[in-house]
Design an enzyme around this catalytic site. Structure first.
Site, PDB file in Angstrom:
ATOM      1  N   TYR A  92     -10.033  -0.275   3.205  1.00  0.00           N
ATOM      2  CA  TYR A  92     -10.670   0.332   2.026  1.00  0.00           C
ATOM      3  C   TYR A  92     -12.066  -0.240   1.818  1.00  0.00           C
ATOM      4  O   TYR A  92     -12.262  -1.456   1.861  1.00  0.00           O
ATOM      5  CB  TYR A  92      -9.822   0.066   0.775  1.00  0.00           C
ATOM      6  CG  TYR A  92     -10.545   0.378  -0.519  1.00  0.00           C
ATOM      7  CD1 TYR A  92     -10.669   1.686  -0.974  1.00  0.00           C
ATOM      8  CD2 TYR A  92     -11.136  -0.645  -1.275  1.00  0.00           C
ATOM      9  CE1 TYR A  92     -11.355   1.979  -2.147  1.00  0.00           C
ATOM     10  CE2 TYR A  92     -11.817  -0.358  -2.455  1.00  0.00           C
ATOM     11  CZ  TYR A  92     -11.927   0.952  -2.879  1.00  0.00           C
ATOM     12  OH  TYR A  92     -12.613   1.237  -4.039  1.00  0.00           O
ATOM     13  N   ASN A 102      -3.774   5.474  -9.092  1.00  0.00           N
ATOM     14  CA  ASN A 102      -5.004   4.986  -8.445  1.00  0.00           C
ATOM     15  C   ASN A 102      -4.885   3.592  -7.841  1.00  0.00           C
ATOM     16  O   ASN A 102      -5.719   3.201  -7.021  1.00  0.00           O
ATOM     17  CB  ASN A 102      -6.184   5.033  -9.428  1.00  0.00           C
ATOM     18  CG  ASN A 102      -6.018   4.093 -10.624  1.00  0.00           C
ATOM     19  OD1 ASN A 102      -5.244   3.152 -10.579  1.00  0.00           O
ATOM     20  ND2 ASN A 102      -6.760   4.375 -11.680  1.00  0.00           N
ATOM     21  N   ASP A 103      -3.844   2.860  -8.229  1.00  0.00           N
ATOM     22  CA  ASP A 103      -3.791   1.452  -7.847  1.00  0.00           C
ATOM     23  C   ASP A 103      -3.150   1.250  -6.472  1.00  0.00           C
ATOM     24  O   ASP A 103      -2.212   0.475  -6.306  1.00  0.00           O
ATOM     25  CB  ASP A 103      -3.019   0.660  -8.919  1.00  0.00           C
ATOM     26  CG  ASP A 103      -3.183  -0.834  -8.744  1.00  0.00           C
ATOM     27  OD1 ASP A 103      -4.114  -1.250  -8.016  1.00  0.00           O
ATOM     28  OD2 ASP A 103      -2.373  -1.588  -9.316  1.00  0.00           O
ATOM     29  N   VAL A 104      -3.651   1.970  -5.508  1.00  0.00           N
ATOM     30  CA  VAL A 104      -3.125   1.864  -4.152  1.00  0.00           C
ATOM     31  C   VAL A 104      -4.252   2.226  -3.177  1.00  0.00           C
ATOM     32  O   VAL A 104      -5.168   2.971  -3.535  1.00  0.00           O
ATOM     33  CB  VAL A 104      -1.898   2.794  -3.975  1.00  0.00           C
ATOM     34  CG1 VAL A 104      -2.301   4.261  -4.073  1.00  0.00           C
ATOM     35  CG2 VAL A 104      -1.186   2.526  -2.673  1.00  0.00           C
ATOM     36  N   ASP A 131     -10.457   3.371 -10.050  1.00  0.00           N
ATOM     37  CA  ASP A 131      -9.888   2.063  -9.696  1.00  0.00           C
ATOM     38  C   ASP A 131     -10.509   1.690  -8.354  1.00  0.00           C
ATOM     39  O   ASP A 131     -10.174   2.284  -7.340  1.00  0.00           O
ATOM     40  CB  ASP A 131      -8.367   2.149  -9.575  1.00  0.00           C
ATOM     41  CG  ASP A 131      -7.745   0.795  -9.234  1.00  0.00           C
ATOM     42  OD1 ASP A 131      -6.890   0.318  -9.998  1.00  0.00           O
ATOM     43  OD2 ASP A 131      -8.115   0.213  -8.199  1.00  0.00           O
ATOM     44  N   THR A 188     -14.951   3.779  -3.591  1.00  0.00           N
ATOM     45  CA  THR A 188     -14.375   5.037  -4.101  1.00  0.00           C
ATOM     46  C   THR A 188     -15.485   5.962  -4.627  1.00  0.00           C
ATOM     47  O   THR A 188     -16.414   5.493  -5.293  1.00  0.00           O
ATOM     48  CB  THR A 188     -13.377   4.732  -5.249  1.00  0.00           C
ATOM     49  OG1 THR A 188     -12.378   3.833  -4.764  1.00  0.00           O
ATOM     50  CG2 THR A 188     -12.693   5.992  -5.755  1.00  0.00           C
TER      51      THR A 188
HETATM   52  N1  ABN Z   1      -7.571   3.408  -4.759  1.00  0.00           N
HETATM   53  C1  ABN Z   1      -8.376   2.272  -4.878  1.00  0.00           C
HETATM   54  C2  ABN Z   1      -7.729   1.065  -4.332  1.00  0.00           C
HETATM   55  C3  ABN Z   1      -7.973   0.688  -3.034  1.00  0.00           C
HETATM   56  C4  ABN Z   1      -7.396  -0.439  -2.517  1.00  0.00           C
HETATM   57  C5  ABN Z   1      -6.536  -1.184  -3.307  1.00  0.00           C
HETATM   58  C6  ABN Z   1      -6.292  -0.800  -4.589  1.00  0.00           C
HETATM   59  C7  ABN Z   1      -6.892   0.337  -5.113  1.00  0.00           C
END
Ligand code: ABN
Length: 169
Positions: free
Chosen positions: A156, A143-145, A71, A159
């Site tokens: 960020y 993963n969505d964070v 993600d 990845t």
């Molecule tokens: N873990 C990837 C990600 C980063 C920032 C926002 C959402 C997902």
């Protein structure tokens, strides 16, 4: 000491005594025919290595099998590689994992994904595999964070992913 000419002469005579012209031509024919078909014979260049498939995959494409639970933006499109953060970023202290099937050998592999932090979002090659992904109550597969939140530099960038082992079974 015998001259070069007499040595060649003796060797030619020996050959003439022991080999017929037809036999010599047949042997040369077999050698030439073998050499001609060699390049078209199928050759296993993988030497049985599962990771040989790695070399044939494009690390900048979302359909690379090891991105099944990805993600975010691929660091391989952002100045890094599939497994190394780009210069000027630092790796997050927290990772998540996925289990991805390698179609080449039919095996499932444990893959670890980690965000690279400290620069604004790269904006390229945004991939969302999400195979077996779970919400935040299962943090190890969520993963969505933005996992850079664990770092001092929380922005960020992209990845990376690393194959850490083959799944049992
Ligand atoms: N873990 C990837 C990600 C980063 C920032 C926002 C959402 C997902």
């Amino acid at each position: 000491m015998p001259s070069f000419d007499s040595l060649v002469d003796a060797a030619s005579r020996r050959l003439a005594m022991h080999a017929s012209r037809r036999g010599v031509l047949a042997r040369w024919g077999r050698i030439l025919a073998g050499a001609a078909v060699m390049p078209i014979l199928p050759i296993d260049r993988t030497h049985g290595r599962a990771e040989a498939n790695e070399l044939q995959m494009d690390a900048t494409q979302c359909d690379y099998w090891k991105y099944c639970s990805m993600d975010g933006q691929l660091c391989s499109c952002c100045g890094g590689t599939a497994s190394a953060c780009p210069p000027g970023t630092e790796i997050s202290k927290v990772s998540w994992v996925g289990t991805c099937r390698n179609g080449a050998d039919g095996k499932d592999y444990l893959v670890s994904y980690t965000d690279c932090c400290g620069r604004s979002s790269c904006g390229l090659c945004d991939c969302h595999g999400n195979v077996r992904e779970r919400p935040g109550y299962s943090m190890g597969v969520h993963n969505d964070v933005n996992w850079c939140m664990a770092n001092k530099e929380i922005s960020y960038h992209c990845t990376v992913s690393v194959i850490v082992g083959v799944a049992d079974g």
